[in-house]
Structure formats: structure tokens, C-alpha cells
Enzyme design. Structure first.
Site, PDB file in Angstrom:
ATOM      1  N   LYS A 106       0.823  -1.190   0.000  1.00 14.82           N
ATOM      2  CA  LYS A 106       0.000   0.000   0.000  1.00 14.82           C
ATOM      3  C   LYS A 106       0.862   1.247   0.000  1.00 14.82           C
ATOM      4  CE  LYS A 106      -2.704  -2.703   3.219  1.00 14.82           C
ATOM      5  NZ  LYS A 106      -2.727  -3.013   4.662  1.00 14.82           N
ATOM      6  N   GLY A 107       2.158   1.048   0.303  1.00 10.53           N
ATOM      7  CA  GLY A 107       3.044   2.180   0.572  1.00 10.53           C
ATOM      8  C   GLY A 107       3.240   3.156  -0.569  1.00 10.53           C
ATOM      9  N   GLU A 164       7.382   2.385  -6.450  1.00  8.21           N
ATOM     10  CA  GLU A 164       7.563   1.829  -5.106  1.00  8.21           C
ATOM     11  C   GLU A 164       7.915   2.943  -4.124  1.00  8.21           C
ATOM     12  OE1 GLU A 164       6.886  -0.065  -2.970  1.00  8.21           O
ATOM     13  OE2 GLU A 164       8.274  -1.709  -2.598  1.00  8.21           O
ATOM     14  N   ASP A 165       7.603   2.724  -2.864  1.00 11.54           N
ATOM     15  CA  ASP A 165       7.903   3.734  -1.846  1.00 11.54           C
ATOM     16  C   ASP A 165       9.383   3.760  -1.484  1.00 11.54           C
ATOM     17  OD1 ASP A 165       7.776   1.238  -0.576  1.00 11.54           O
ATOM     18  OD2 ASP A 165       6.322   1.858   0.940  1.00 11.54           O
ATOM     19  N   ASP A 209      14.999  -1.127  -0.072  1.00  9.53           N
ATOM     20  CA  ASP A 209      15.812  -1.380   1.115  1.00  9.53           C
ATOM     21  C   ASP A 209      16.834  -2.460   0.757  1.00  9.53           C
ATOM     22  OD1 ASP A 209      16.356  -1.047   3.917  1.00  9.53           O
ATOM     23  OD2 ASP A 209      15.151  -2.811   4.353  1.00  9.53           O
ATOM     24  N   LYS A 242      17.583   3.268   0.046  1.00 11.68           N
ATOM     25  CA  LYS A 242      18.565   3.105   1.120  1.00 11.68           C
ATOM     26  C   LYS A 242      19.691   2.240   0.569  1.00 11.68           C
ATOM     27  CE  LYS A 242      15.645   3.023   5.326  1.00 11.68           C
ATOM     28  NZ  LYS A 242      15.008   2.077   6.281  1.00 11.68           N
ATOM     29  N   PHE A 259      14.801   4.161  10.256  1.00 12.25           N
ATOM     30  CA  PHE A 259      13.447   3.718   9.941  1.00 12.25           C
ATOM     31  C   PHE A 259      12.560   4.931   9.699  1.00 12.25           C
ATOM     32  CE2 PHE A 259       9.262   1.952  10.340  1.00 12.25           C
ATOM     33  CZ  PHE A 259       9.407   0.781   9.619  1.00 12.25           C
ATOM     34  N   ASP A 271       4.912   2.959   6.438  1.00 19.46           N
ATOM     35  CA  ASP A 271       4.237   2.648   7.707  1.00 19.46           C
ATOM     36  C   ASP A 271       5.169   2.071   8.755  1.00 19.46           C
ATOM     37  OD1 ASP A 271       4.480   0.106   6.221  1.00 19.46           O
ATOM     38  OD2 ASP A 271       3.366  -0.714   7.923  1.00 19.46           O
ATOM     39  N   ARG A 308       1.006   6.058   7.639  1.00 14.87           N
ATOM     40  CA  ARG A 308       1.035   6.201   6.170  1.00 14.87           C
ATOM     41  C   ARG A 308       0.476   7.543   5.734  1.00 14.87           C
ATOM     42  NH1 ARG A 308       2.112   1.125   3.937  1.00 14.87           N
ATOM     43  NH2 ARG A 308       1.199  -0.692   4.961  1.00 14.87           N
TER      44      ARG A 308
HETATM   45  P1  IMP Z   1      13.206  -4.732   0.441  1.00 16.66           P
HETATM   46  O1  IMP Z   1      12.691  -5.964  -0.193  1.00 16.66           O
HETATM   47  O2  IMP Z   1      14.096  -5.009   1.615  1.00 16.66           O
HETATM   48  O3  IMP Z   1      13.847  -3.760  -0.507  1.00 16.66           O
HETATM   49  O4  IMP Z   1      11.953  -4.117   1.142  1.00 16.66           O
HETATM   50  C1  IMP Z   1      11.343  -2.976   0.816  1.00 16.66           C
HETATM   51  C2  IMP Z   1      10.093  -2.851   1.647  1.00 16.66           C
HETATM   52  O5  IMP Z   1      10.399  -2.816   3.060  1.00 16.66           O
HETATM   53  C3  IMP Z   1       9.430  -1.541   1.338  1.00 16.66           C
HETATM   54  O6  IMP Z   1       8.510  -1.696   0.298  1.00 16.66           O
HETATM   55  C4  IMP Z   1       8.810  -1.167   2.645  1.00 16.66           C
HETATM   56  O7  IMP Z   1       7.515  -1.729   2.726  1.00 16.66           O
HETATM   57  C5  IMP Z   1       9.673  -1.810   3.705  1.00 16.66           C
HETATM   58  N1  IMP Z   1      10.610  -0.833   4.323  1.00 16.66           N
HETATM   59  C6  IMP Z   1      11.958  -0.801   4.207  1.00 16.66           C
HETATM   60  N2  IMP Z   1      12.505   0.201   4.910  1.00 16.66           N
HETATM   61  C7  IMP Z   1      11.477   0.851   5.498  1.00 16.66           C
HETATM   62  C8  IMP Z   1      11.400   2.016   6.356  1.00 16.66           C
HETATM   63  O8  IMP Z   1      12.388   2.678   6.736  1.00 16.66           O
HETATM   64  N3  IMP Z   1      10.145   2.380   6.747  1.00 16.66           N
HETATM   65  C9  IMP Z   1       9.031   1.708   6.361  1.00 16.66           C
HETATM   66  N4  IMP Z   1       9.054   0.624   5.553  1.00 16.66           N
HETATM   67  C10 IMP Z   1      10.274   0.199   5.123  1.00 16.66           C
HETATM   68 MG    MG Z   2       6.509  -1.705   0.198  1.00 13.78          MG
END
Ligand code: IMP
Ligand code: MG
Length: 180
Positions: A45-46, A100-101, A104, A132, A153, A160, A166
């Protein structure tokens, strides 16, 4: 009230709007130069606030679709996501731009990109509001990045903590005592 839980604001609503204008312009120019129009695939939803703002500045006849995925908790596996809500339409021969939001570790987008390519998408590009890079575990190409984000974070503008925050109009750092 929500504001009291925020340690500091990283990106204001105005910063985000300005960035969306710049990204939208860049996306418009890139795709127009190639004579292509992307299907915008937003991850629930982000990415919803980001999609809403960004698409106003994409001057192309784009279509929208949505996916919701969750990663398998507690595994180090890559290439595995659980699809909670799949796209409404077929993607064979389609140019996809994932919205995408935050990127990470990169696992989520790595998996989704592979899934969409496996389904026959012509191309998958990625547009993320936040990145990040220090946290990356899986190497992925991110085509459009709004802001590089410190290794903290963050919440707000779609992001969220336990499904809350959100709706904050900006991106901020959550006070540590709230998640310890
Ligand atoms: P990845 O697969 O590790 O790149 O995950 C990305 C997902 O982790 C994002 O779509 C977010 O939903 C969540 N996420 C990663 N870092 C944060 C943060 O600092 N705040 C909130 N959600 C995060
Ligand atoms: Mg996400």
C-alpha cells in the site's frame, strides 16, 4: 498528534512535490524519446501517495495497475515473494514501470521484476521515492530515485510502522522508543 511520534522530518511535503515534478518530467521525456508508454505498476500500500503525486506530472497516456506482495519472513531467500493481489491485466510485451515507496534490501523488487519478466513483460523499470543504498543485499537496477534515504526507519507519505503513519504528509524518522 501523529506529529509527536516523529523525531525529525527528512523530506517535507513541498520537497516531495518538487521531486515528483522532476521525476515525472524525466519519465515523460525518457519514454517519449523512445515512443513508448509505460504501464505504471504500483505496489500496495506504501506507494499510493507517491503514485498519486507522481502521475500528475507524467504527460503520457499511462495506465495503472496494482500488486500487493509480502516477503516470506525469516528467510534469506531471494526471488520469492508471496503475491497477495496480482495485476488485473496481462503484461506480455508491456513496458512496465514499477512505482515503489522505498528500496531497502532490494529483495522485493528483484523478485517482482523477475516475476513480471517471466510473465513476458517487454521491459521492467523501477521508480522509487526513497532508496537506502547502504542496505542493499540484492543488486538491482533502480532507474528513477527520488531521494537517497539515511539508514534509519522512516515513516509517512505511504511508509508505515505496523500499518500506521502512512497518512503523514511528509517523510520523517520515527522516535526510537516507539519501536523498541
Ligand atoms: P526490500 O525488499 O528489503 O527492498 O523491502 C522494501 C520494503 O520494506 C518496502 O517496500 C517497505 O515496505 C519496507 N521498508 C523498508 N525500509 C522501510 C522504512 O524505513 N520504513 C518503512 N518501511 C520500510
Ligand atoms: Mg513496500
Amino acid at each position: 498528534m501523529l506529529q509527536q511520534d516523529v523525531k525529525k522530518v527528512l523530506f517535507s511535503a513541498e520537497d516531495i512535490t518538487e521531486k515528483c515534478k522532476a521525476l515525472g518530467k524525466q519519465i515523460t521525456e525518457d519514454y517519449a524519446a523512445r515512443g513508448e508508454v509505460p504501464l505504471l505498476v504500483a505496489l500496495l500500500k506504501g506507494s499510493i501517495p507517491f503514485l498519486s503525486e507522481l502521475m500528475k506530472y507524467i504527460d503520457l497516456p499511462v495506465e495503472l495497475d496494482f500488486m500487493d506482495v509480502s516477503s516470506y519472513d525469516g528467510t534469506e531467500s531471494v526471488g520469492e515473494v508471496h503475491v497477495i493481489k496480482d495485476l488485473d491485466r496481462a503484461v506480455k510485451d508491456v513496458n512496465i514501470l514499477i512505482v515503489e515507496d522505498i528500496v531497502d534490501t532490494g529483495r522485493t523488487l528483484h523478485s517482482i521484476s523477475n516475476l513480471l519478466l517471466y510473465k513476458g513483460a517487454k521491459e521492467v523499470r523501477i521508480c522509487t521515492l526513497l532508496d537506502k543504498p547502504e542496505r542493499r543485499v540484492v543488486d538491482i537496477d533502480v532507474d528513477y530515485v527520488g531521494f537517497n534515504c539515511p539508514n534509519e526507519f522512516v515513516i509517512g507519505f505511504g511508509l508505515d510502522f505496523n500499518e500506521k503513519y502512512r497518512n503523514l504528509p511528509y517523510i520523517g524518522v520515527l522516535k526510537e522508543e516507539l519501536y523498541q
